[in-house]
Scaffold this motif. Structure first.
Motif, mmCIF file in Angstrom:
data_model
loop_
_atom_site.group_PDB
_atom_site.id
_atom_site.type_symbol
_atom_site.label_atom_id
_atom_site.label_comp_id
_atom_site.label_asym_id
_atom_site.label_seq_id
_atom_site.Cartn_x
_atom_site.Cartn_y
_atom_site.Cartn_z
ATOM 1 N N LYS A 174 -9.415 46.783 -13.155
ATOM 2 C CA LYS A 174 -10.412 46.737 -14.120
ATOM 3 C C LYS A 174 -10.058 47.197 -15.482
ATOM 4 O O LYS A 174 -10.486 46.805 -16.455
ATOM 5 C CB LYS A 174 -11.579 47.721 -13.647
ATOM 6 C CG LYS A 174 -11.270 49.220 -13.690
ATOM 7 C CD LYS A 174 -12.614 49.907 -12.931
ATOM 8 C CE LYS A 174 -12.128 51.669 -12.776
ATOM 9 N NZ LYS A 174 -13.420 52.282 -12.374
ATOM 10 N N TRP A 175 -9.057 48.270 -15.527
ATOM 11 C CA TRP A 175 -8.484 48.608 -16.988
ATOM 12 C C TRP A 175 -7.617 47.294 -17.291
ATOM 13 O O TRP A 175 -7.462 47.192 -18.795
ATOM 14 C CB TRP A 175 -7.770 49.730 -16.750
ATOM 15 C CG TRP A 175 -8.608 51.005 -16.265
ATOM 16 C CD1 TRP A 175 -8.274 51.727 -15.086
ATOM 17 C CD2 TRP A 175 -9.695 51.599 -16.835
ATOM 18 N NE1 TRP A 175 -9.264 52.435 -14.961
ATOM 19 C CE2 TRP A 175 -10.294 52.544 -16.067
ATOM 20 C CE3 TRP A 175 -10.657 50.938 -17.930
ATOM 21 C CZ2 TRP A 175 -11.283 53.171 -16.250
ATOM 22 C CZ3 TRP A 175 -11.708 51.665 -18.292
ATOM 23 C CH2 TRP A 175 -12.272 52.600 -17.408
ATOM 24 N N ILE A 176 -7.011 46.578 -16.682
ATOM 25 C CA ILE A 176 -6.097 45.625 -17.174
ATOM 26 C C ILE A 176 -7.256 44.432 -17.790
ATOM 27 O O ILE A 176 -7.015 43.734 -18.649
ATOM 28 C CB ILE A 176 -5.290 44.780 -16.053
ATOM 29 C CG1 ILE A 176 -4.668 45.881 -15.343
ATOM 30 C CG2 ILE A 176 -4.598 43.646 -16.440
ATOM 31 C CD1 ILE A 176 -3.798 45.327 -14.244
ATOM 32 N N ALA A 177 -8.383 44.035 -17.103
ATOM 33 C CA ALA A 177 -9.328 43.058 -17.340
ATOM 34 C C ALA A 177 -9.801 43.446 -18.612
ATOM 35 O O ALA A 177 -9.885 42.756 -19.888
ATOM 36 C CB ALA A 177 -10.410 42.960 -16.343
ATOM 37 N N TRP A 178 -10.192 45.091 -19.185
ATOM 38 C CA TRP A 178 -10.846 45.313 -20.303
ATOM 39 C C TRP A 178 -9.837 45.173 -21.145
ATOM 40 O O TRP A 178 -10.279 45.046 -22.398
ATOM 41 C CB TRP A 178 -11.106 46.826 -19.978
ATOM 42 C CG TRP A 178 -12.615 46.995 -19.531
ATOM 43 C CD1 TRP A 178 -13.005 47.597 -18.234
ATOM 44 C CD2 TRP A 178 -13.671 46.810 -20.098
ATOM 45 N NE1 TRP A 178 -14.557 47.527 -18.232
ATOM 46 C CE2 TRP A 178 -14.890 46.979 -19.064
ATOM 47 C CE3 TRP A 178 -14.128 46.106 -21.330
ATOM 48 C CZ2 TRP A 178 -16.447 46.721 -19.546
ATOM 49 C CZ3 TRP A 178 -15.383 45.902 -21.976
ATOM 50 C CH2 TRP A 178 -16.643 46.323 -20.951
ATOM 51 N N PHE A 179 -8.640 45.597 -20.929
ATOM 52 C CA PHE A 179 -7.510 45.491 -22.010
ATOM 53 C C PHE A 179 -7.473 44.032 -22.539
ATOM 54 O O PHE A 179 -7.571 43.700 -23.681
ATOM 55 C CB PHE A 179 -6.133 46.047 -21.562
ATOM 56 C CG PHE A 179 -5.069 45.530 -22.606
ATOM 57 C CD1 PHE A 179 -4.686 46.586 -23.670
ATOM 58 C CD2 PHE A 179 -4.278 44.672 -22.177
ATOM 59 C CE1 PHE A 179 -3.974 46.350 -24.401
ATOM 60 C CE2 PHE A 179 -3.264 44.191 -23.074
ATOM 61 C CZ PHE A 179 -3.075 45.268 -24.388
ATOM 62 N N LEU A 180 -7.548 43.200 -21.640
ATOM 63 C CA LEU A 180 -7.196 41.801 -22.267
ATOM 64 C C LEU A 180 -8.496 41.220 -22.923
ATOM 65 O O LEU A 180 -8.508 40.455 -23.997
ATOM 66 C CB LEU A 180 -6.903 40.787 -20.980
ATOM 67 C CG LEU A 180 -5.625 41.169 -20.052
ATOM 68 C CD1 LEU A 180 -5.447 40.346 -18.861
ATOM 69 C CD2 LEU A 180 -4.478 40.745 -21.250
ATOM 70 N N VAL A 181 -9.710 41.536 -22.507
ATOM 71 C CA VAL A 181 -11.115 41.268 -23.126
ATOM 72 C C VAL A 181 -10.974 41.722 -24.408
ATOM 73 O O VAL A 181 -11.223 41.000 -25.345
ATOM 74 C CB VAL A 181 -12.249 42.064 -22.254
ATOM 75 C CG1 VAL A 181 -13.360 41.568 -23.150
ATOM 76 C CG2 VAL A 181 -12.170 40.855 -21.027
ATOM 77 N N LEU A 182 -10.564 43.253 -24.690
ATOM 78 C CA LEU A 182 -10.672 43.838 -25.911
ATOM 79 C C LEU A 182 -9.411 43.298 -26.833
ATOM 80 O O LEU A 182 -9.628 42.807 -28.108
ATOM 81 C CB LEU A 182 -10.246 45.249 -25.938
ATOM 82 C CG LEU A 182 -11.466 45.963 -25.327
ATOM 83 C CD1 LEU A 182 -11.022 47.816 -25.133
ATOM 84 C CD2 LEU A 182 -12.700 45.799 -26.100
ATOM 85 N N LEU A 183 -8.396 42.588 -26.305
ATOM 86 C CA LEU A 183 -7.387 41.991 -27.140
ATOM 87 C C LEU A 183 -7.878 40.659 -27.608
ATOM 88 O O LEU A 183 -7.588 40.272 -28.826
ATOM 89 C CB LEU A 183 -6.122 41.954 -26.346
ATOM 90 C CG LEU A 183 -4.817 41.421 -26.740
ATOM 91 C CD1 LEU A 183 -4.304 42.436 -27.658
ATOM 92 C CD2 LEU A 183 -4.053 41.022 -25.826
ATOM 93 N N SER A 184 -8.716 39.973 -26.593
ATOM 94 C CA SER A 184 -9.254 38.534 -27.245
ATOM 95 C C SER A 184 -10.365 38.917 -28.447
ATOM 96 O O SER A 184 -10.419 38.179 -29.174
ATOM 97 C CB SER A 184 -9.809 38.086 -26.080
ATOM 98 O OG SER A 184 -8.791 37.578 -25.334
ATOM 99 N N VAL A 185 -11.070 40.029 -28.063
ATOM 100 C CA VAL A 185 -12.179 40.494 -29.248
ATOM 101 C C VAL A 185 -11.430 40.686 -30.590
ATOM 102 O O VAL A 185 -11.839 40.072 -31.572
ATOM 103 C CB VAL A 185 -12.830 41.814 -29.073
ATOM 104 C CG1 VAL A 185 -13.831 42.125 -29.873
ATOM 105 C CG2 VAL A 185 -13.850 41.261 -27.703
ATOM 106 N N SER A 186 -10.252 41.382 -30.721
ATOM 107 C CA SER A 186 -9.658 41.901 -31.985
ATOM 108 C C SER A 186 -8.848 40.535 -32.349
ATOM 109 O O SER A 186 -8.866 40.454 -33.603
ATOM 110 C CB SER A 186 -8.660 42.927 -31.602
ATOM 111 O OG SER A 186 -7.585 42.425 -30.775
ATOM 112 N N GLY A 187 -8.415 39.493 -31.548
ATOM 113 C CA GLY A 187 -7.894 38.480 -31.918
ATOM 114 C C GLY A 187 -8.749 37.280 -32.274
ATOM 115 O O GLY A 187 -8.331 36.231 -32.781
ATOM 116 N N ALA A 188 -10.054 37.563 -32.261
ATOM 117 C CA ALA A 188 -11.053 36.518 -32.527
ATOM 118 C C ALA A 188 -11.174 36.365 -34.137
ATOM 119 O O ALA A 188 -12.004 35.370 -34.575
ATOM 120 C CB ALA A 188 -12.537 36.705 -32.009
ATOM 121 N N VAL A 189 -10.554 37.261 -34.885
ATOM 122 C CA VAL A 189 -10.396 36.895 -36.360
ATOM 123 C C VAL A 189 -9.102 36.936 -36.880
ATOM 124 O O VAL A 189 -8.926 36.999 -38.086
ATOM 125 C CB VAL A 189 -11.122 38.213 -37.141
ATOM 126 C CG1 VAL A 189 -12.634 38.202 -36.709
ATOM 127 C CG2 VAL A 189 -10.513 39.617 -36.660
#
Length: 296
Positions: A174-189
């Motif tokens: 679950k922490w791996i998934a959260w990390f990858l999701v947050l990484l995508s959020v930060s990379g959306a700009v």
């Protein structure tokens, strides 16, 4: 050479081999593009860019109308080594979990629906969000949205399942998934804004897919028959006749007599896995889960 073709054909002959089939399709497309790029470079032609545009998902809806197949081809297409290696490793690790607990058909559904959801969000952002509109038209390739759908689905189904990561040790997925999701959020700009938005579309699909599955609804039911047809093109096995019972006449007793667990039983087992892990299941529950993964 014949041995290679036979290995590829055998990979598609097995009905329970969807994970390897997905990885193999990605690798075959990648190898074909490498060969084409090399040949065209030696011939001193610039056709490779045209070929890539036939496979990449365009952000312009008009271009998409002229290349509608790209909404599928983009999530089987890679151009860089690191891109495909990272995606295929994650597809294998997390895809193994989905295949073990839900079966191969659910894995294929997640992969395709994740890619489609990523494409939808990508198109919406590039055509309705000012930040993306001013960036101009773009094209997207890669299986990242599909893979993140599988990662988030696995983390939603088995949040406390643990991977032993190099240098980090045991980490719950679950922490791996959260990390990858947050990484995508930060990379959306960032530079790969469109790609990261697509990742988020895949992640959202993965979460919704598992929640709906626990409620008794399979979002990927229509994909199963299509994938079976594609896989069957590579198989010599005779076609099987399938008969369907009228749902109105089906009963719980008939389902139990056939040895197939009911939806309520599967929901209970999935909830138990989510709370206590796969090892907490009894032998009978593991067998029921296996039969359920094979029944559709």
């Amino acid at each position: 050479m014949n041995s290679i073709f036979n290995d590829i054909k055998n990979a598609f002959n097995r009905h329970d081999n969807s994970l390897n089939q997905l990885i193999l399709i990605n690798i075959l497309v990648f190898v074909a593009l490498i060969l084409l790029r090399t040949i065209l470079w030696l011939a001193q032609t610039d056709y490779f860019g045209t070929i890539m545009s036939w496979l990449s998902l365009p952000s312009d809806p008009v271009d998409l109308l002229w290349h509608p197949w790209t909404i599928f081809t983009y999530f089987f297409t890679h151009r860089d080594w690191l891109h495909i290696i990272f995606n295929m490793l994650n597809l294998y690790w997390f895809g193994m979990l989905i295949r073990e607990y839900l079966g191969s058909k659910k894995l294929v559904s997640l992969y395709i629906l994740g890619g489609l959801s990523g494409a939808v969000l990508y198109l919406l952002f590039y055509n309705f969000v000012p930040f993306f509109i001013q960036r101009g038209s773009a094209e997207m390739i890669g299986a990242s949205a599909s893979v993140l759908a599988i990662i988030v689905a696995a983390a939603t189904l088995l949040p406390d399942y643990t991977f032993n990561l190099l240098l980090l040790g045991p980490v719950k997925i679950k922490w791996i998934a959260w990390f990858l999701v947050l990484l995508s959020v930060s990379g959306a700009v960032g530079d790969n804004a469109g790609g990261n938005v697509a990742h988020l579309g895949g992640a959202l699909l993965g979460y919704i897919f598992i929640r709906q599955l626990k409620n008794g609804s399979d979002m990927g039911r229509f994909i199963h028959s299509t994938w079976a047809y594609i896989s069957g093109l590579f198989s010599r096995r005779p076609r099987m006749k399938v008969s369907y019972k009228n749902p109105a006449t089906a009963t719980y007793a008939a389902s139990s007599a056939s040895g197939k667990p009911s939806q309520n039983e599967i929901d209970f087992i999935l909830d138990k896995i989510s709370k206590s892990g796969y090892e907490s299941l009894s032998k009978e529950e593991k067998q029921k889960l296996f039969r359920a993964s094979q029944k559709e």
